[in-house]
Write an enzyme that holds these catalytic residues in place. Structure first.
Site, short mmCIF file in Angstrom:
data_model
loop_
_atom_site.label_atom_id
_atom_site.label_comp_id
_atom_site.label_asym_id
_atom_site.label_seq_id
_atom_site.Cartn_x
_atom_site.Cartn_y
_atom_site.Cartn_z
CG ASP A 1 23.47 11.75 -17.23
OD1 ASP A 1 22.77 12.71 -16.87
OD2 ASP A 1 23.38 11.21 -18.36
CG ASP B 1 20.13 15.31 -19.00
OD1 ASP B 1 20.97 14.72 -18.30
OD2 ASP B 1 19.71 14.88 -20.08
CG HIS C 1 25.39 8.39 -26.48
ND1 HIS C 1 25.45 9.76 -26.56
CD2 HIS C 1 26.35 8.04 -25.56
CE1 HIS C 1 26.37 10.21 -25.74
NE2 HIS C 1 26.96 9.20 -25.13
CG HIS D 1 17.79 14.34 -24.83
ND1 HIS D 1 17.24 15.10 -23.82
CD2 HIS D 1 18.89 13.76 -24.28
CE1 HIS D 1 17.97 14.95 -22.71
NE2 HIS D 1 18.98 14.16 -22.97
CG ASP E 1 -0.25 -0.13 2.51
OD1 ASP E 1 0.99 -0.32 2.50
OD2 ASP E 1 -0.91 -0.04 3.56
CG HIS F 1 15.13 11.44 -22.99
ND1 HIS F 1 15.36 10.10 -22.91
CD2 HIS F 1 16.30 12.02 -22.60
CE1 HIS F 1 16.61 9.88 -22.49
NE2 HIS F 1 17.19 11.03 -22.30
CD GLU G 1 22.99 13.57 -23.60
OE1 GLU G 1 23.44 12.68 -22.87
OE2 GLU G 1 21.80 13.93 -23.60
CE1 TYR H 1 29.99 7.14 -22.12
CE2 TYR H 1 29.68 7.27 -24.51
CZ TYR H 1 29.42 7.76 -23.24
OH TYR H 1 28.61 8.85 -23.08
N1 GLY Z 1 20.18 11.54 -18.38
C1 GLY Z 1 19.61 11.08 -19.55
C2 GLY Z 1 20.28 11.62 -20.74
O1 GLY Z 1 21.35 12.18 -20.62
O2 GLY Z 1 19.76 11.57 -21.80
MN MN Z 2 20.66 13.94 -21.68
MN MN Z 3 22.04 13.10 -18.86
#
Ligand code: GLY
Ligand code: MN
Ligand code: MN
Length: 440
Positions: free
Chosen positions: A262, A273, A352, A356, A37, A363, A387, A391
């Site tokens: 992050d 962000d 990546h 965004h 609950d 996002h 960003e 890596y």
């Molecule tokens: N923290 C999610 C991104 O950087 O997209």
């Molecule tokens: Mn981001």
């Molecule tokens: Mn981020």
């Protein structure tokens, strides 16, 4: 009406104008059980909140456009017993005056009133498929309207996804939103700076864990009025930084490792962000510094292209250009820059995209391409992240001194009439500034 309700009311007017005629139904998010609950902390639906500023669960916004234009809120009734246990609720009467709706009703009247409101409306603006519970309700109301066909009442002939209209609106931030996003960004920037100092101060004491650093973020967010992190924080020491969505945050931080964080807060619904990457011991090794400077250069190049009139992918292309050349220089990729970009070999280290949209959702809503498949064009009032990262997992083609290094540098950028404003500029990010802050 307060100044805030004018802002929300003008957003509703804008949407009503775009609907031209018909009825829109925008419910907020349900409360969610975490276990038995206990509930998750409540978070309203972003579209609903964007149009209302109303944070209570069990609320639905209805907009009518056409001969008469009006906004109607259905919300919970005042209930002394429930308020003693759970806290204040506005109730329809106060919600009407405080938030500037034309009409407000008890949520208990929804099933009774909606078929009447939907009758003789040409279009239904509703996000079909977003929630099966709401789909069942809305279909039920539609069927009730259709049952009245013989009495001359007509049902909406088409259903338009209301999200598409709201998404377009949300892409361009108003001065009110920009102010909030600046404040959200500033809180998060302060938290990243705080984390660097915390790690420097704690370093050399035995065993510092990632979650201790995460706790510093929560402390800094809440003490500055943020209601929540905007997303699950990533606090990734050493090799963990090479896992893009790492969030276990439970490992020991080691001398010689980088720490990638992050993390961003949410302030009155608006996300920030930021990612920063810094050495646990306060000093970049030569290999770490080489890669860090490369990612930073790629980020500067990307931010430089984030201007009105440029297309959405321009920052990504600018970042890739710098990264690809760097990967060649560091003997991580072979061939010419063009061939590395063409073959996609860089993806082993940068898999990546470079950003965004950012806003009520981390996002945020909004298309990245138009219907013809062309990239969206950046406009003053857009907010986005930039960003880039790299890596480097252990592999035969990776020199050993680069193994297990993961770096990302992420800022929040507002497109202005003449260029851009980096909303998160207060989070330190040059090698010199990071090392100086960690020494202070
Ligand atoms: N923290 C999610 C991104 O950087 O997209
Ligand atoms: Mn981001
Ligand atoms: Mn981020």
């Amino acid at each position: 009406m307060s100044i805030n309700s004018k802002e929300f009311s003008s957003r509703r007017q804008q949407l009503i104008a775009k609907m031209s005629e018909g009825i829109a139904i925008v419910p907020t998010a349900p409360e969610l059980i975490r276990n038995r609950d206990s509930h998750y902390p409540y978070r309203f639906d972003s579209h609903f909140y964007y149009l209302t500023g109303f944070k209570e669960p069990e609320s639905v916004l209805v907009l009518i456009a056409g001969k008469e234009n009006k906004s109607i809120l259905f919300c919970r009734d005042k209930d002394m017993e429930r308020e003693i246990w759970d806290g204040f609720r506005y109730g329809p009467e106060a919600a009407k005056t405080e938030f500037g709706f034309d009409e407000t009703y008890s949520i208990a009247q929804l099933d009774n009133m909606l078929p009447k409101l939907m009758g003789n409306q040409s279009k239904l603006f509703y996000s079909l498929g977003a929630s099966s519970d709401w789909d069942v309700k809305v279909t039920g109301w539609l069927n009730k309207v259709k049952e009245q066909a013989r009495t001359g009442v007509s049902a909406p002939e088409s259903v338009v996804d209301v999200r598409q209209l709201i998404d377009v609106q949300r892409l361009l931030k108003t001065p009110y939103e920009i102010d909030l996003m600046r404040r959200s960004a500033n809180i998060t920037a302060g938290a990243h700076n705080r984390a660097m100092k915390f790690v420097a101060g704690k370093f050399a004491k035995p065993k510092m864990y990632e979650y201790e650093v995460e706790a510093e973020f929560l402390h800094e967010f809440y003490r500055n009025g943020s209601q929540s992190p905007a997303y699950t924080s990533i606090v990734a020491g050493g090799a963990n930084a090479c896992t893009l969505h790492y969030n276990a945050n439970n490992c020991v931080l080691n001398d010689g490792d980088l720490l990638l964080i992050d993390a961003g807060c949410e302030l009155d619904g608006y996300a920030s962000d930021i990612t920063r990457t810094f050495p646990v011991n306060g000093k970049f090794s030569p290999a770490q510094k080489d890669l860090y400077e490369l990612v930073l250069a790629s980020q500067f190049a990307a931010i430089e292209t984030a201007k009105p009139g440029k297309h959405w992918n321009a920052p990504h292309e600018a970042a890739l250009d710098v990264l690809a050349q760097g990967f060649i220089d560091f003997k991580l990729c072979k061939g010419s820059k063009d061939s590395v970009l063409e073959s996609g070999d860089y993806r082993q280290f940068y898999m990546h995209r470079t950003g965004h949209w950012l806003g009520l959702d981390v996002h945020d809503t909004g298309d990245y391409k138009d219907k013809a498949g062309n990239w969206a064009i950046l406009q003053a009032g857009n907010t986005l992240t930039v960003e880039p990262g790299c890596y480097l997992r252990p592999a035969d083609n990776v020199p050993k001194h680069f193994w297990n290094i993961g770096i990302r540098i992420e800022d929040d950028v507002l497109i202005t009439k003449t260029g851009n404003e980096v909303l998160t500029k207060n989070a330190v990010k040059s090698v010199v500034d990071i090392e100086a802050l960690m020494k202070s």
